[in-house]
Every structure is written in structure tokens, then in C-alpha cells.
Design a protein around this motif. Structure first.
Motif, PDB file in Angstrom:
ATOM      1  N   LYS A 143       1.838  -6.061 -10.709  1.00  6.41           N
ATOM      2  CA  LYS A 143       1.625  -4.686 -10.673  1.00  6.41           C
ATOM      3  C   LYS A 143       1.961  -3.800 -11.758  1.00  6.41           C
ATOM      4  CE  LYS A 143       0.239  -4.356  -5.734  1.00  6.41           C
ATOM      5  NZ  LYS A 143      -1.147  -4.047  -5.897  1.00  6.41           N
ATOM      6  N   GLY A 144       2.860  -4.264 -12.583  1.00  6.22           N
ATOM      7  CA  GLY A 144       3.461  -3.507 -13.604  1.00  6.22           C
ATOM      8  C   GLY A 144       4.912  -2.998 -13.456  1.00  6.22           C
ATOM      9  N   ALA A 145       5.504  -3.470 -12.509  1.00 13.82           N
ATOM     10  CA  ALA A 145       6.821  -3.085 -12.093  1.00 13.82           C
ATOM     11  C   ALA A 145       7.935  -3.782 -12.873  1.00 13.82           C
ATOM     12  CB  ALA A 145       6.982  -2.816 -10.748  1.00 13.82           C
ATOM     13  N   THR A 146       9.023  -3.111 -13.126  1.00 14.63           N
ATOM     14  CA  THR A 146      10.067  -4.162 -13.884  1.00 14.63           C
ATOM     15  C   THR A 146      11.165  -4.314 -12.373  1.00 14.63           C
ATOM     16  OG1 THR A 146      10.326  -3.019 -15.977  1.00 14.63           O
ATOM     17  CG2 THR A 146      12.188  -3.978 -15.241  1.00 14.63           C
ATOM     18  N   VAL A 147      10.914  -5.463 -12.187  1.00 17.40           N
ATOM     19  CA  VAL A 147      11.779  -5.987 -10.915  1.00 17.40           C
ATOM     20  C   VAL A 147      12.791  -6.563 -11.001  1.00 17.40           C
ATOM     21  CG1 VAL A 147      11.163  -7.271  -8.778  1.00 17.40           C
ATOM     22  CG2 VAL A 147       9.273  -6.047  -9.883  1.00 17.40           C
ATOM     23  N   THR A 148      13.950  -6.313 -10.140  1.00 17.21           N
ATOM     24  CA  THR A 148      15.086  -7.212 -10.207  1.00 17.21           C
ATOM     25  C   THR A 148      15.212  -7.596  -8.581  1.00 17.21           C
ATOM     26  OG1 THR A 148      16.495  -5.744 -11.651  1.00 17.21           O
ATOM     27  CG2 THR A 148      17.750  -7.087 -10.030  1.00 17.21           C
ATOM     28  N   SER A 149      15.529  -9.060  -8.203  1.00 15.99           N
ATOM     29  CA  SER A 149      15.457  -9.460  -6.964  1.00 15.99           C
ATOM     30  C   SER A 149      16.939  -9.934  -6.713  1.00 15.99           C
ATOM     31  CB  SER A 149      14.431 -10.691  -6.955  1.00 15.99           C
ATOM     32  OG  SER A 149      13.153 -10.504  -7.365  1.00 15.99           O
ATOM     33  N   VAL A 150      17.332  -9.658  -5.499  1.00 19.45           N
ATOM     34  CA  VAL A 150      18.686 -10.021  -4.925  1.00 19.45           C
ATOM     35  C   VAL A 150      18.536 -10.711  -3.606  1.00 19.45           C
ATOM     36  CG1 VAL A 150      20.866  -9.149  -4.318  1.00 19.45           C
ATOM     37  CG2 VAL A 150      19.840  -8.099  -6.298  1.00 19.45           C
ATOM     38  N   ASP A 151      19.275 -11.933  -3.521  1.00 21.98           N
ATOM     39  CA  ASP A 151      19.415 -12.418  -2.237  1.00 21.98           C
ATOM     40  C   ASP A 151      20.548 -13.258  -2.234  1.00 21.98           C
ATOM     41  OD1 ASP A 151      17.265 -13.079   0.177  1.00 21.98           O
ATOM     42  OD2 ASP A 151      18.657 -14.719   0.221  1.00 21.98           O
ATOM     43  N   GLU A 210       1.001  -1.285   0.085  1.00 19.93           N
ATOM     44  CA  GLU A 210       0.141   0.155   0.001  1.00 19.93           C
ATOM     45  C   GLU A 210       0.863   1.183   0.136  1.00 19.93           C
ATOM     46  OE1 GLU A 210      -3.526   2.057   2.727  1.00 19.93           O
ATOM     47  OE2 GLU A 210      -2.824   0.292   3.211  1.00 19.93           O
ATOM     48  N   LYS A 211       2.070   1.207   0.888  1.00 24.47           N
ATOM     49  CA  LYS A 211       2.829   2.446   0.940  1.00 24.47           C
ATOM     50  C   LYS A 211       3.604   2.469  -0.404  1.00 24.47           C
ATOM     51  CE  LYS A 211       4.043   4.740   3.970  1.00 24.47           C
ATOM     52  NZ  LYS A 211       3.659   6.161   4.099  1.00 24.47           N
ATOM     53  N   LEU A 212       4.035   1.576  -1.250  1.00 25.37           N
ATOM     54  CA  LEU A 212       4.464   1.798  -2.397  1.00 25.37           C
ATOM     55  C   LEU A 212       3.727   2.410  -3.550  1.00 25.37           C
ATOM     56  CD1 LEU A 212       6.809  -0.031  -1.135  1.00 25.37           C
ATOM     57  CD2 LEU A 212       7.002  -1.269  -3.267  1.00 25.37           C
ATOM     58  N   GLY A 213       2.408   2.109  -3.381  1.00 19.57           N
ATOM     59  CA  GLY A 213       1.483   2.630  -4.185  1.00 19.57           C
ATOM     60  C   GLY A 213       1.346   2.104  -5.586  1.00 19.57           C
ATOM     61  N   ASP A 214       1.445   3.019  -6.705  1.00 27.49           N
ATOM     62  CA  ASP A 214       1.149   2.629  -7.988  1.00 27.49           C
ATOM     63  C   ASP A 214       2.706   2.442  -8.681  1.00 27.49           C
ATOM     64  OD1 ASP A 214       0.799   2.042 -10.772  1.00 27.49           O
ATOM     65  OD2 ASP A 214       0.012   4.284 -11.140  1.00 27.49           O
ATOM     66  N   VAL A 215       3.050   1.143  -8.828  1.00 30.05           N
ATOM     67  CA  VAL A 215       4.379   0.938  -9.097  1.00 30.05           C
ATOM     68  C   VAL A 215       4.491   0.672 -10.824  1.00 30.05           C
ATOM     69  CG1 VAL A 215       4.897   0.229  -6.845  1.00 30.05           C
ATOM     70  CG2 VAL A 215       4.249  -1.459  -8.717  1.00 30.05           C
ATOM     71  N   ASP A 216       3.445   0.864 -11.527  1.00 29.62           N
ATOM     72  CA  ASP A 216       3.612   0.626 -12.928  1.00 29.62           C
ATOM     73  C   ASP A 216       4.427   1.262 -13.644  1.00 29.62           C
ATOM     74  OD1 ASP A 216       2.439  -0.586 -15.127  1.00 29.62           O
ATOM     75  OD2 ASP A 216       1.058   1.050 -15.493  1.00 29.62           O
ATOM     76  N   GLY A 217       5.353   0.584 -14.195  1.00 28.64           N
ATOM     77  CA  GLY A 217       6.587   1.338 -15.047  1.00 28.64           C
ATOM     78  C   GLY A 217       7.646   1.692 -14.398  1.00 28.64           C
ATOM     79  N   MET A 218       7.585   1.462 -13.009  1.00 28.87           N
ATOM     80  CA  MET A 218       8.872   1.775 -12.135  1.00 28.87           C
ATOM     81  C   MET A 218       9.845   0.639 -12.257  1.00 28.87           C
ATOM     82  SD  MET A 218       7.474   3.622  -8.831  1.00 28.87           S
ATOM     83  CE  MET A 218       6.465   5.334  -8.705  1.00 28.87           C
ATOM     84  N   HIS A 219      11.115   0.751 -11.929  1.00 25.21           N
ATOM     85  CA  HIS A 219      12.182   0.025 -11.906  1.00 25.21           C
ATOM     86  C   HIS A 219      12.594  -0.294 -10.223  1.00 25.21           C
ATOM     87  CE1 HIS A 219      13.387  -0.362 -16.095  1.00 25.21           C
ATOM     88  NE2 HIS A 219      12.894   0.706 -16.156  1.00 25.21           N
ATOM     89  N   ILE A 220      12.315  -1.453  -9.780  1.00 26.23           N
ATOM     90  CA  ILE A 220      12.232  -1.690  -8.376  1.00 26.23           C
ATOM     91  C   ILE A 220      13.163  -2.859  -8.032  1.00 26.23           C
ATOM     92  CG2 ILE A 220      10.918  -2.607  -6.386  1.00 26.23           C
ATOM     93  CD1 ILE A 220       8.620  -1.317  -7.491  1.00 26.23           C
ATOM     94  N   LEU A 221      14.064  -2.654  -6.986  1.00 28.65           N
ATOM     95  CA  LEU A 221      15.062  -3.539  -6.407  1.00 28.65           C
ATOM     96  C   LEU A 221      14.561  -4.015  -5.322  1.00 28.65           C
ATOM     97  CD1 LEU A 221      17.801  -5.316  -6.321  1.00 28.65           C
ATOM     98  CD2 LEU A 221      18.752  -3.141  -5.263  1.00 28.65           C
ATOM     99  N   ASP A 222      14.449  -5.445  -5.372  1.00 26.48           N
ATOM    100  CA  ASP A 222      13.776  -6.009  -4.079  1.00 26.48           C
ATOM    101  C   ASP A 222      14.998  -6.645  -3.479  1.00 26.48           C
ATOM    102  OD1 ASP A 222      12.580  -7.629  -2.044  1.00 26.48           O
ATOM    103  OD2 ASP A 222      11.478  -8.978  -3.424  1.00 26.48           O
ATOM    104  N   LEU A 223      15.739  -6.179  -2.477  1.00 27.89           N
ATOM    105  CA  LEU A 223      16.876  -6.500  -1.962  1.00 27.89           C
ATOM    106  C   LEU A 223      16.581  -7.279  -0.778  1.00 27.89           C
ATOM    107  CD1 LEU A 223      19.883  -6.063  -2.254  1.00 27.89           C
ATOM    108  CD2 LEU A 223      19.678  -4.020  -0.735  1.00 27.89           C
ATOM    109  N   GLY A 224      17.285  -8.619  -0.579  1.00 29.89           N
ATOM    110  CA  GLY A 224      17.125  -9.577   0.502  1.00 29.89           C
ATOM    111  C   GLY A 224      15.786 -10.097  -0.116  1.00 29.89           C
ATOM    112  N   CYS A 225      15.398 -10.696  -1.168  1.00 30.52           N
ATOM    113  CA  CYS A 225      14.073 -10.810  -1.608  1.00 30.52           C
ATOM    114  C   CYS A 225      13.519 -12.075  -0.834  1.00 30.52           C
ATOM    115  CB  CYS A 225      14.175 -11.016  -3.084  1.00 30.52           C
ATOM    116  SG  CYS A 225      14.952 -12.499  -3.732  1.00 30.52           S
ATOM    117  N   GLY A 226      14.354 -12.943  -0.324  1.00 32.31           N
ATOM    118  CA  GLY A 226      14.011 -14.270   0.252  1.00 32.31           C
ATOM    119  C   GLY A 226      13.356 -15.230  -0.908  1.00 32.31           C
ATOM    120  N   GLU A 227      12.134 -15.789  -0.492  1.00 31.23           N
ATOM    121  CA  GLU A 227      11.503 -16.466  -1.615  1.00 31.23           C
ATOM    122  C   GLU A 227      10.913 -15.839  -2.836  1.00 31.23           C
ATOM    123  OE1 GLU A 227       7.687 -16.429  -1.392  1.00 31.23           O
ATOM    124  OE2 GLU A 227       8.603 -14.549   0.008  1.00 31.23           O
ATOM    125  N   GLY A 228      10.813 -14.347  -2.793  1.00 31.62           N
ATOM    126  CA  GLY A 228      10.348 -13.694  -3.812  1.00 31.62           C
ATOM    127  C   GLY A 228       9.080 -13.269  -3.892  1.00 31.62           C
ATOM    128  N   GLY A 229       8.350 -13.201  -2.707  1.00 35.84           N
ATOM    129  CA  GLY A 229       6.840 -12.954  -2.650  1.00 35.84           C
ATOM    130  C   GLY A 229       6.517 -11.412  -2.785  1.00 35.84           C
TER     131      GLY A 229
END
Length: 245
Positions: free
Chosen positions: A64-72, A37-56
Motif C-alpha cells: 500500500k506504499g508504506a515504508t515498513v520496518t518489521s521486528v520480531d 481498514e483502520k490504518l487507512g491510507d498509509v502511502d508514504g508513511m513510516h510504519i513499525l510492525d512490532l511482533g511481526c510474526g511471519e510478516g503478513g
């Protein structure tokens, strides 16, 4: 990949933790919904999920339309995240790396860096935040959730008396680390306690601006999923912070 106690610890944790993460009431009905909810509308954004764990989180953000890079740092977690993204038809770039050495990621690549329940687990917080600052675009945001340092230090006890909960804190001012088990997870993990001042000073010396901090009260709907979430109406177990570059 840099090897430190964080990397060694999380590479020893197996499927028990991933199953726990995807069924834990606090995470699924309180921490994750609030964060998204805090992240809000992420459509089109580039997001790094740092310490992504199982990737949830990564999967939800990709939906939601974000371009996501996951790192763990855990090879098992990364492979699981890759397999689940593929099974759901999601395109997520996934890297196995320590959070303090984001090799292969260019400077100023991301609009948002998500650090969901991971900063309190890492050994090298300064090194991690230096890398976060490097890969974040100017004006980019960092969204952080951690165990609340005022109420979840090593020398604290959460005591349930009937329907009431109280917290006894015996020692807050001595940052330390210890090894303990998560209920339902076979392998022990390293816990680290840092004071709230430790976090703030680390953010400041790595050139971030603190723009928001929250101890959100649970909603009635969240409490309906688990009576334990109702405890958070009295005492915050989690702290949410937002930084800006």
C-alpha cells in the motif's frame, strides 16, 4: 537481544504456527481486514510492525506504499518474513529483536506502530511501550489488537451449543500466565492474562493517550467465510485500541 520468557517461547515455535497464522479464519477474514481498514491510507508513511510474526501485515502495508520496518524476537519468523518479502519483490527492513529493546532504531522514526495480536503475549509490556513511545513521532499512532481480556482469560470457556455460543468466565481479576497449545501447532506457547485496567494503566503511565477502542461486529461477508466469525456478533473475542503520542 534481551532474553526473557517471551523470546524463549517464540523461538521454540516452528512452521506450524506460520502456516496457522496464514490460514486462520479469525485472522485472515476479521482481524487483519479490520486493522488494515483502520490504518487507512498509509502511502508514504513510516510504519513499525512490532511482533511481526511471519510478516503478513508488513507485506500488505508495503504493497500500500508504506515504508515498513518489521521486528520480531523469533529468528525463524524473521527469516521467513525476509524470504517472503523478497519473493514478492517488496522492500521491508526486518530486525530480530525483543520488543522492549529496539536497538538500532532512532528516536521519533515512525508515524505508526502496529502491535497486532502481540501485546498480550509479551512479558515486559512496560518496557515495550517505553520503546514504542521512543521510536514514535510526536502525534504518531499505535494500533493494537489483543485477545479480549474480559472473555479470554485463563479461567474462561467458550462453549458451543448447537449454533449458539456462550462464554463462562470463572476468574477475571487474577492476571496470570500459563502454557498451552494452539490447535494445529505442535509446540506449546505462553499465554498471559492482564485485566483491561492493567492495559489502560500501562498506556497511561507510558504517556499515551487512548483515542479509540472498538469491539467491531463482523460483516455478513466475513461471516460467509467462516461460521465461527459469526460468534463475534454476540461476544467479542478481540479488542482493538488506538493510542496517540
Amino acid at each position: 537481544m534481551k532474553q526473557d520468557s517471551s523470546t524463549e517461547c517464540w523461538n521454540q515455535v516452528g512452521m506450524d504456527f506460520m502456516n496457522k497464522a496464514q490460514t486462520n479464519d479469525f485472522r485472515m477474514h476479521y482481524i487483519m481486514p479490520y486493522t488494515l481498514e483502520k490504518l487507512g491510507d498509509v502511502d508514504g508513511m513510516h510504519i513499525l510492525d512490532l511482533g511481526c510474526g511471519e510478516g503478513g501485515y508488513s507485506r500488505e502495508l508495503a504493497k500500500k506504499g508504506a515504508t515498513v520496518t518489521s521486528v520480531d524476537c523469533s529468528e525463524l519468523f524473521v527469516q521467513y518474513a525476509i524470504d517472503q518479502a523478497k519473493a514478492e519483490g517488496l522492500s521491508i527492513h526486518t530486525i530480530c529483536s525483543n520488543s522492549n529493546q529496539l536497538e538500532g532504531i532512532c528516536d521519533r522514526s515512525f508515524d505508526i506502530v502496529l502491535c497486532a495480536m502481540m501485546l498480550m503475549d509479551i512479558e515486559d509490556m512496560d518496557g515495550t511501550l517505553k520503546e514504542v513511545y521512543r521510536v514514535l513521532k510526536p502525534g504518531g499512532k499505535v494500533f493494537i489488537s489483543i485477545l479480549h481480556p474480559c472473555f479470554k482469560s485463563k479461567e474462561s470457556k467458550w462453549v458451543l451449543e448447537g449454533e449458539k455460543i456462550k462464554v463462562v468466565v470463572e476468574d477475571y481479576f487474577n492476571p496470570t500466565e500459563w502454557v498451552a497449545n494452539i490447535k494445529g501447532v505442535q509446540e506449546p506457547v505462553i499465554y498471559r492474562h492482564r485485566t483491561l485496567s492493567d492495559y489502560v494503566k500501562c498506556f497511561v503511565r507510558n504517556h499515551f493517550h487512548i483515542v479509540d477502542m472498538n469491539e467491531p461486529l463482523p460483516t455478513e461477508e466475513q461471516i460467509s467465510h467462516s461460521s465461527r466469525i459469526g460468534w463475534l456478533s454476540k461476544i467479542p473475542m478481540y479488542l482493538f485500541m488506538e493510542l496517540e503520542k
